[in-house]
Scaffold this motif. Structure first.
Motif, PDB file in Angstrom:
ATOM      1  N   HIS A  84       0.825  -1.204   0.000  1.00 28.44           N
ATOM      2  CA  HIS A  84       0.000   0.000   0.000  1.00 28.44           C
ATOM      3  C   HIS A  84       0.864   1.261   0.000  1.00 28.44           C
ATOM      4  CE1 HIS A  84      -3.429  -2.579   1.054  1.00 28.44           C
ATOM      5  NE2 HIS A  84      -2.586  -3.174   1.867  1.00 28.44           N
ATOM      6  N   ALA A  85       0.357   2.297  -0.685  1.00 30.90           N
ATOM      7  CA  ALA A  85       1.052   3.581  -0.736  1.00 30.90           C
ATOM      8  C   ALA A  85       0.319   4.669   0.038  1.00 30.90           C
ATOM      9  CB  ALA A  85       1.226   4.029  -2.191  1.00 30.90           C
ATOM     10  N   ASP A  86      -0.815   4.324   0.637  1.00 34.03           N
ATOM     11  CA  ASP A  86      -1.619   5.353   1.301  1.00 34.03           C
ATOM     12  C   ASP A  86      -1.838   5.095   2.778  1.00 34.03           C
ATOM     13  OD1 ASP A  86      -3.198   3.149   0.724  1.00 34.03           O
ATOM     14  OD2 ASP A  86      -4.221   4.167  -0.908  1.00 34.03           O
ATOM     15  N   PRO A 155      -1.993  -7.708 -11.354  1.00 29.75           N
ATOM     16  CA  PRO A 155      -1.112  -6.539 -11.377  1.00 29.75           C
ATOM     17  C   PRO A 155      -1.683  -5.400 -12.215  1.00 29.75           C
ATOM     18  CG  PRO A 155      -0.333  -8.177 -12.912  1.00 29.75           C
ATOM     19  CD  PRO A 155      -1.494  -8.808 -12.190  1.00 29.75           C
ATOM     20  N   GLY A 156      -0.989  -4.282 -12.172  1.00 31.35           N
ATOM     21  CA  GLY A 156      -1.356  -3.096 -12.939  1.00 31.35           C
ATOM     22  C   GLY A 156      -1.292  -1.864 -12.066  1.00 31.35           C
ATOM     23  N   HIS A 157      -1.942  -1.905 -10.905  1.00 28.50           N
ATOM     24  CA  HIS A 157      -1.767  -0.845  -9.905  1.00 28.50           C
ATOM     25  C   HIS A 157      -0.352  -0.926  -9.351  1.00 28.50           C
ATOM     26  CE1 HIS A 157      -2.534   1.889  -6.620  1.00 28.50           C
ATOM     27  NE2 HIS A 157      -2.411   0.937  -5.720  1.00 28.50           N
ATOM     28  N   THR A 158       0.058  -2.118  -8.943  1.00 30.41           N
ATOM     29  CA  THR A 158       1.448  -2.432  -8.622  1.00 30.41           C
ATOM     30  C   THR A 158       1.759  -3.791  -9.254  1.00 30.41           C
ATOM     31  OG1 THR A 158       1.282  -3.776  -6.599  1.00 30.41           O
ATOM     32  CG2 THR A 158       1.017  -1.377  -6.356  1.00 30.41           C
ATOM     33  N   PRO A 159       3.040  -4.159  -9.361  1.00 27.97           N
ATOM     34  CA  PRO A 159       3.363  -5.465  -9.940  1.00 27.97           C
ATOM     35  C   PRO A 159       2.978  -6.649  -9.062  1.00 27.97           C
ATOM     36  CG  PRO A 159       5.227  -3.946 -10.099  1.00 27.97           C
ATOM     37  CD  PRO A 159       4.233  -3.313  -9.179  1.00 27.97           C
ATOM     38  N   ALA A 160       2.707  -6.410  -7.782  1.00 28.64           N
ATOM     39  CA  ALA A 160       2.477  -7.517  -6.851  1.00 28.64           C
ATOM     40  C   ALA A 160       1.043  -7.625  -6.362  1.00 28.64           C
ATOM     41  CB  ALA A 160       3.417  -7.375  -5.639  1.00 28.64           C
ATOM     42  N   CYS A 161       0.108  -6.880  -6.944  1.00 27.68           N
ATOM     43  CA  CYS A 161      -1.280  -6.898  -6.464  1.00 27.68           C
ATOM     44  C   CYS A 161      -1.888  -8.290  -6.607  1.00 27.68           C
ATOM     45  CB  CYS A 161      -2.123  -5.897  -7.237  1.00 27.68           C
ATOM     46  SG  CYS A 161      -1.782  -4.170  -6.843  1.00 27.68           S
ATOM     47  N   PHE A 188       2.184   4.441 -10.516  1.00 24.77           N
ATOM     48  CA  PHE A 188       3.290   4.203  -9.600  1.00 24.77           C
ATOM     49  C   PHE A 188       4.384   3.424 -10.330  1.00 24.77           C
ATOM     50  CE2 PHE A 188       0.097   4.055  -5.852  1.00 24.77           C
ATOM     51  CZ  PHE A 188       0.091   5.437  -5.788  1.00 24.77           C
ATOM     52  N   PRO A 189       5.637   3.474  -9.846  1.00 24.94           N
ATOM     53  CA  PRO A 189       6.685   2.665 -10.476  1.00 24.94           C
ATOM     54  C   PRO A 189       6.272   1.199 -10.576  1.00 24.94           C
ATOM     55  CG  PRO A 189       7.653   4.210  -8.928  1.00 24.94           C
ATOM     56  CD  PRO A 189       6.162   4.323  -8.749  1.00 24.94           C
ATOM     57  N   GLY A 190       6.326   0.658 -11.776  1.00 29.41           N
ATOM     58  CA  GLY A 190       5.913  -0.723 -12.004  1.00 29.41           C
ATOM     59  C   GLY A 190       4.455  -0.880 -12.356  1.00 29.41           C
ATOM     60  N   GLY A 191       3.657   0.194 -12.263  1.00 31.45           N
ATOM     61  CA  GLY A 191       2.251   0.131 -12.645  1.00 31.45           C
ATOM     62  C   GLY A 191       2.087   0.225 -14.147  1.00 31.45           C
ATOM     63  N   ASP A 192       0.907  -0.207 -14.633  1.00 28.90           N
ATOM     64  CA  ASP A 192       0.669  -0.166 -16.076  1.00 28.90           C
ATOM     65  C   ASP A 192      -0.827  -0.266 -16.321  1.00 28.90           C
ATOM     66  OD1 ASP A 192       1.793  -0.501 -18.954  1.00 28.90           O
ATOM     67  OD2 ASP A 192       0.354  -2.137 -18.743  1.00 28.90           O
TER      68      ASP A 192
END
Length: 298
Positions: A84-86, A155-161, A188-192
């Motif tokens: 999480h980033a928040d 993944p997509g939000h982060t690589p590890a979701c 975010f870095p690694g997001g797509d």
């Protein structure tokens, strides 16, 4: 426990789900329990953190722990849907209070490698996910007492979701919001965004009556906070990814939206803690813990 790749929804009984809303971060933590027994999992527990003072507290996670203790539940898993980033994770404190294994998706190693460089972590910081008790693989089946569950890599939000499908319920982390909130950011870095669209479509291929539980709600338009929706509701009404929105349209919308967003207020302390399974920085020589504040790194 088997590790076969599958999109099949697990069978077994439907879980009882109890949500706990943290107003400071708009995060919902969950207790997921078997209906006729004591086994449960805790999903995405929150550590209270006041950035202005640097103070931590356990009010949010304490409400979860109090519920578990009051109901006489046995915690088998403490699941992080992603790094999480928040908000900061309270997983280690929760484990200390009520037990359980702290788990996250196997691709945490990608996230750790990315942010180890940003925060200039030394060689003592392991970038293999070994700070966690368990790393879920895509398609890995597991149990919470009588409950059958499967972990999906989304993944997509982060690589590890990861999305955790437990009986007739799916815990989607930040992948989806309520229909009037759309979907997670992908910058975010690694997001797509393209990867995120494909992950969302995987979730929305579940049966229409599958209950979906989200990690954040902001009450768009001033409506009351909600955290439960369904596959059918999302496919009919999600403002970003309802049926009829194709991949190219979604990517264009998502990338345009992301370009307008500020970084989350707690992203820097959150990442430093959450990529280490919720462990706070080690005290320095004066006994005080410190976060790093990288300049122009994100």
């Amino acid at each position: 426990m088997t590790n076969a790749l599958t999109n099949e929804q697990p069978g077994g009984p439907a879980p009882e789900v109890h949500g706990f809303f943290d107003r400071a971060t708009n995060t919902i933590s969950y207790v997921v329990r078997e209906p006729m027994g004591p086994a449960c999992a805790i999903v995405d527990p929150v550590l209270d953190f006041e950035a202005a003072s640097g103070r931590v507290a356990h009010r949010s996670a304490g409400a979860v722990v109090d519920f578990v203790s009051r109901e006489g539940l046995r915690v088998e898993w403490i699941i992080e849907t992603h790094v999480h980033a928040d908000h900061l994770s309270a997983a280690p404190w929760v484990k200390q209070q009520v037990g359980g294994r702290i788990a996250i998706g196997q691709r945490i190693d990608v996230v750790q490698d990315t942010f180890a460089r940003i925060f200039n972590e030394g060689p003592e910081f392991r970038r293999d996910g070994s700070q966690f008790d368990h790393l879920f693989r895509d398609g890995e089946r597991y149990r919470i007492g009588a409950l059958e569950a499967v972990a999906w890599h989304t993944p997509g939000h982060t690589p590890a979701c990861m999305t955790h499908v437990i009986g007739d319920a799916a815990f989607v982390g930040d992948t989806l919001f309520m229909p009037d909130g759309g979907s997670a950011r992908a910058d975010f870095p690694g997001g797509d965004a393209r990867t995120l669209y494909r992950s969302i479509r995987r979730v929305l291929a579940l049966p229409p009556d599958t209950r979906l539980f989200i990690c954040h709600d902001y009450g768009p338009g001033g409506r009351e906070i909600r955290w439960q929706t369904s596959v059918a509701e999302q496919r009919a009404a999600n403002i970003h990814v309802r049926d009829g929105v194709d991949e190219e349209a979604y990517v264009a919308l998502r990338e345009a939206r992301d370009a307008t967003l500020s970084m989350p207020a707690l992203i820097l302390p959150s990442l430093q803690v959450n990529m280490k399974a919720g462990v706070l920085p080690e005290p320095e020589s004066n006994g005080t813990r410190y976060f790093k504040l990288p300049i122009d790194a994100l």
